[in-house]
Design an enzyme around this catalytic site. Structure first.
Site, mmCIF file in Angstrom:
data_model
loop_
_atom_site.group_PDB
_atom_site.id
_atom_site.type_symbol
_atom_site.label_atom_id
_atom_site.label_comp_id
_atom_site.label_asym_id
_atom_site.label_seq_id
_atom_site.Cartn_x
_atom_site.Cartn_y
_atom_site.Cartn_z
ATOM 1 C CE LYS A 199 5.486 3.834 0.171
ATOM 2 N NZ LYS A 199 6.593 2.885 -0.740
ATOM 3 N NE ARG A 249 10.079 -2.253 -5.824
ATOM 4 C CZ ARG A 249 9.037 -1.709 -5.404
ATOM 5 N NH1 ARG A 249 9.194 -0.579 -4.237
ATOM 6 N NH2 ARG A 249 7.887 -2.321 -5.405
ATOM 7 N NE ARG A 299 5.323 -12.125 1.031
ATOM 8 C CZ ARG A 299 6.148 -11.936 -0.131
ATOM 9 N NH1 ARG A 299 5.871 -10.918 -0.840
ATOM 10 N NH2 ARG A 299 7.577 -12.508 0.107
ATOM 11 N N PRO A 321 0.866 -1.290 -0.139
ATOM 12 C CG PRO A 321 -0.860 -1.611 1.590
ATOM 13 C CD PRO A 321 0.515 -2.231 1.184
ATOM 14 C CD GLU A 322 3.075 2.706 -4.436
ATOM 15 O OE1 GLU A 322 3.150 3.821 -4.802
ATOM 16 O OE2 GLU A 322 3.303 1.649 -4.970
ATOM 17 N NE ARG A 369 19.385 14.289 -4.136
ATOM 18 C CZ ARG A 369 18.813 13.898 -2.955
ATOM 19 N NH1 ARG A 369 17.813 14.462 -2.461
ATOM 20 N NH2 ARG A 369 19.293 12.589 -2.850
ATOM 21 C CG HIS A 418 -3.084 -15.019 6.522
ATOM 22 N ND1 HIS A 418 -1.757 -16.045 6.762
ATOM 23 C CD2 HIS A 418 -3.631 -15.617 5.600
ATOM 24 C CE1 HIS A 418 -1.644 -16.535 5.844
ATOM 25 N NE2 HIS A 418 -2.643 -16.716 4.911
#
Length: 274
Positions: free
Chosen positions: A58, A261, A111, A2-3, A152, A92
């Site tokens: 987050k 990623r 998880r 989740p972002e 940068r 879970h």
């Protein structure tokens, strides 16, 4: 994982149903989910009133009174669900909070990567993860965000994923905003004009707002506080579409690993600077 949009949707849903209610009991079914002594967590939380539920980056944050905060870092598969009555733990389910009105809150994490803490104000402010977070992308201007990375030499996607640069952006919304602004994920920030950077962050803000409106993105595990899936995955233009045609030019989307990623992009619409 989740972002920002998903955690924002969860926080709004929980706030609507839980603010003002009191936690009566805490049942910890998986001690590794609680990143502090479990008995201290339970003793701090039981009997406290939920005064506010909100988000930072987050992190889902549940304020209890004036000087206590439950923080949920959902990581890959964490969920926080509100129930009007008691809940029967599933395989879970990691933590169950019982409420004085008979309702319950469930922390579910397949998880077991999620992290839950109960921190006072001083502990929260001194927590390295929290104090190093960058600005909220929906609370500052695109120009201010662009200024943070101008010059940068790092790859632009890596900077978007760096939580000390911009808080809450993850892989989904990095790919989507880079595509919509025509910037290659491997481009160095120092090679991009200020105009390009402002456009990138303008698109990021637009994508985040749209995702919140559409209840977040459900790919595998994410559901909101009521257990409903999000809908923004149906609006993806590029994320997860490697091998499919670009909707703008028809060229096949390519994939690459950037900043550790998986990234998807159109090499025609998102050209690297020569």
């Amino acid at each position: 994982m989740p972002e920002l949009p998903e955690v924002e949707v969860i926080s709004r849903g929980l706030a609507e149903s839980l603010e003002g209610k009191t936690i009566e009991s805490v049942k910890i079914l998986n001690h590794s989910s609680v990143k502090m002594p479990w008995y201290l967590f339970s003793s701090r939380v039981a009997g406290e009133k939920i005064t506010r539920i909100h988000r930072r980056a987050k992190l889902l944050i549940m304020d209890l009174g004036d000087d206590l905060h439950i923080t949920f870092h959902l990581k890959m598969t964490g969920r926080v669900l509100a129930h009007e009555g008691p809940t029967t733990p599933e395989p879970h389910t990691r933590i169950v909070f019982g409420l004085t009105d008979g309702g319950s809150i469930e922390f579910h994490d397949t998880r077991k990567f999620g992290e839950v803490r109960a921190l006072n104000n001083e502990e929260l402010q001194e927590w390295d993860f929290y104090k190093n977070l960058g600005p909220e992308p929906l609370e500052v201007t695109a120009e201010e965000l662009a200024e943070r990375i101008t010059g940068r030499k790092a790859q632009i996607k890596g900077l978007l994923l760096n939580q000390s640069v911009v808080a809450g952006c993850g892989n989904i919304y990095a790919d989507e905003s880079l595509f919509r602004s025509g910037i290659h994920p491997k481009a160095k920030a120092s090679d991009l004009s200020n105009e390009s950077l402002v456009k990138l962050f303008t698109e990021l803000q637009a994508v985040l707002k749209q995702a919140i409106q559409e209840n977040g993105s459900s790919i595998r595990d994410y559901v909101d506080a009521g257990g409903d899936a999000g809908g923004f995955q149906n609006s993806f233009k590029v994320y997860g579409k490697k091998g499919e045609p670009c909707p703008d030019c028809g060229k096949i989307f390519e994939g690459a690993t950037v900043a550790g990623r998986t990234s998807t992009f159109c090499s025609n619409c998102q050209k690297m600077k020569d």
